[in-house]
Design an enzyme around this catalytic site. Structure first.
Site, PDB file in Angstrom:
ATOM      1  N   HIS A 112      -4.038 -30.106-130.224  1.00 25.00           N
ATOM      2  CA  HIS A 112      -5.343 -29.642-129.749  1.00 25.00           C
ATOM      3  C   HIS A 112      -6.452 -29.897-130.767  1.00 25.00           C
ATOM      4  CE1 HIS A 112      -4.418 -25.746-131.883  1.00 25.00           C
ATOM      5  NE2 HIS A 112      -5.707 -25.826-132.120  1.00 25.00           N
ATOM      6  N   ASP A 122       2.264 -29.170-128.865  1.00 19.76           N
ATOM      7  CA  ASP A 122       1.023 -29.052-129.630  1.00 19.76           C
ATOM      8  C   ASP A 122       1.140 -29.706-131.006  1.00 19.76           C
ATOM      9  OD1 ASP A 122      -1.657 -28.399-129.954  1.00 19.76           O
ATOM     10  OD2 ASP A 122      -1.205 -26.493-130.938  1.00 19.76           O
ATOM     11  N   GLY A 171      -9.644 -23.257-137.366  1.00 18.38           N
ATOM     12  CA  GLY A 171      -9.744 -24.264-138.415  1.00 18.38           C
ATOM     13  C   GLY A 171      -8.456 -24.390-139.202  1.00 18.38           C
ATOM     14  N   ASN A 172      -7.600 -23.367-139.145  1.00 24.96           N
ATOM     15  CA  ASN A 172      -6.301 -23.416-139.818  1.00 24.96           C
ATOM     16  C   ASN A 172      -5.273 -24.227-139.031  1.00 24.96           C
ATOM     17  OD1 ASN A 172      -6.681 -20.104-141.117  1.00 24.96           O
ATOM     18  ND2 ASN A 172      -6.553 -21.986-142.279  1.00 24.96           N
ATOM     19  N   SER A 173      -5.543 -24.509-137.794  1.00 30.28           N
ATOM     20  CA  SER A 173      -4.585 -25.214-136.943  1.00 30.28           C
ATOM     21  C   SER A 173      -4.124 -26.518-137.566  1.00 30.28           C
ATOM     22  CB  SER A 173      -5.216 -25.541-135.593  1.00 30.28           C
ATOM     23  OG  SER A 173      -5.476 -24.375-134.887  1.00 30.28           O
ATOM     24  N   GLY A 209       7.168 -36.155-111.253  1.00 30.19           N
ATOM     25  CA  GLY A 209       5.972 -36.749-110.659  1.00 30.19           C
ATOM     26  C   GLY A 209       5.218 -35.834-109.738  1.00 30.19           C
TER      27      GLY A 209
END
Length: 384
Positions: A118, A148, A227-229, A284
């Site tokens: 992300h 992620d 911001g730590n991600s 699908g």
């Protein structure tokens, strides 16, 4: 998503992207502790277990030493998106958000960085900011929305240090951990927070751009902020035991941060490095939880059907299209295992089945129950 008694719907903020609402149900976290190696030798992977990577780094003798050694491998990541009308010639890239990343391997003339998906999602350009303040453009190697995670690479001349991974299965509640990252913005780069492992093997429901997912995580009370991600969660030896990804951001809630365990990170980033994505079995179809579908669309279902997922779209060229699945079909089981919602269906599909396997779906088309068999193909997108 079906709500269960005693659970609250978690408000979600992506810790890696400033000023934007993320689909993850928690705030991404960042930790960094890097092993200081004087030679740019690549990390050797344990290809049998994918659990431990090694470097030549010597253990730090104190917390300040450990932080000093690690900081060189922690980077800031800036996501630039295109602004303006794409049909006009005056379009330009503007900062969309920022996060953190960890240099984990130097191989030849390239250095590899793991971060959160992300943080870099939909980026027109990805910029890496080194501890020294130097900036360079990163190339996207691979990404995976469900886990992620994402892998970037930069010129190895910018990387002097790599982080060493440790075995996250050895973690226990109460173990001390440290997070280092760039909370709020690059202006606060290198921020260090300390805490403990609050719990291991937590299971958190999250919403991603690829759909809802149940993520296995490490819970920590080390302060994690936007911001730590993409940063590293480090143990007392200064080794990476997790990649910080989530936090609960809700009034009155403190100290609930989450990291992706290192033992799950390693095989995924290897697959992304090798193939650009994580290969998963693909049916699908697009899905909606039955509990969220308006009554007018489910009024013909037997009253005995209380859970399941409704098919919202069908890729005509996919296994679903060839097997004659249709929009508004309701899937209630796969290979005899009941599925109450889309998370359960995805979890079964991605963990129990492989490309080429056959899956038997129990499907209701109105009041009529059908059994439909599909042969799973490789995911061409991140849908089911």
């Amino acid at each position: 998503m079906e709500n269960s008694k005693g659970k609250r719907f978690l408000s979600t903020v992506g810790a890696g992207v400033i000023g934007s609402v993320l689909t993850l149900a928690l705030v991404t976290n960042t930790d960094l502790l890097a092993a200081n190696s004087q030679e740019k030798s690549p990390i050797t992977e344990n290809t049998a277990s994918y659990k431990v990577q090694q470097t030549s780094t010597k253990p730090a003798t104190s917390l300040p030493d450990m932080v000093e050694q690690a900081s060189g491998a922690i980077v800031g990541i800036v996501n630039y998106k295109e602004a303006g009308n794409r049909f006009m010639q005056d379009t330009q890239s503007v900062v969309s958000g920022s996060g953190s990343g960890v240099i984990y391997k130097i191989e030849g003339n390239k250095a590899f960085i793991v971060t959160n998906n992300h943080v870099i999602e939909d980026a027109k350009k990805i910029e890496v900011v080194l501890q020294s303040g130097e900036k360079t453009t990163a190339e996207l190697v691979g990404k995976d929305a469900l886990s992620d995670l994402a892998v970037l690479k930069i010129d190895a001349k910018y990387a002097d240090t790599v982080l060493e991974f440790d075995d996250s299965d050895k973690l226990r509640a109460g173990d001390q951990v440290v997070a280092i990252g760039n909370p709020l913005s690059i202006d606060f780069s290198g921020t260090v927070t300390q805490g403990i492992v609050s719990a291991v093997n937590r299971s958190i429901n999250v919403k991603t751009s690829a759909g809802e997912w149940k993520m296995n995580v490490i819970q920590t009370d080390a302060a994690i902020n936007p911001g730590n991600s993409g940063g590293a969660l480090l143990n007392a030896d200064g080794k990476v035991v997790g990649i910080n990804s989530l936090k609960i951001s809700e009034k009155g809630v403190e100290g609930l941060g989450f990291a992706i365990p290192s033992n799950e990170v390693l095989p995924l980033i290897k697959e992304m490095t090798d193939h650009g994505q994580v290969e998963r079995a693909y049916i699908g179809i697009g899905l909606a939880d039955l509990a969220e579908v308006p009554y007018m669309y489910v009024q013909d279902l037997p009253k005995s059907v209380t859970g399941g997922v409704m098919v919202t779209t069908v890729d005509p060229l996919s296994a679903a299209g060839k097997a004659d699945l249709k929009e508004q079909d309701v899937v209630t089981a796969i290979n005899g295992t009941d599925v109450k919602n889309s998370i359960e269906l995805r979890k079964f599909l991605y963990t129990k089945l492989s490309v080429g396997d056959k899956a038997t779906l129990t499907v209701y088309r109105g009041a009529e129950m059908k059994t439909i068999e599909v042969t799973l193909t490789s995911n061409k997108s991140t849908k089911e």
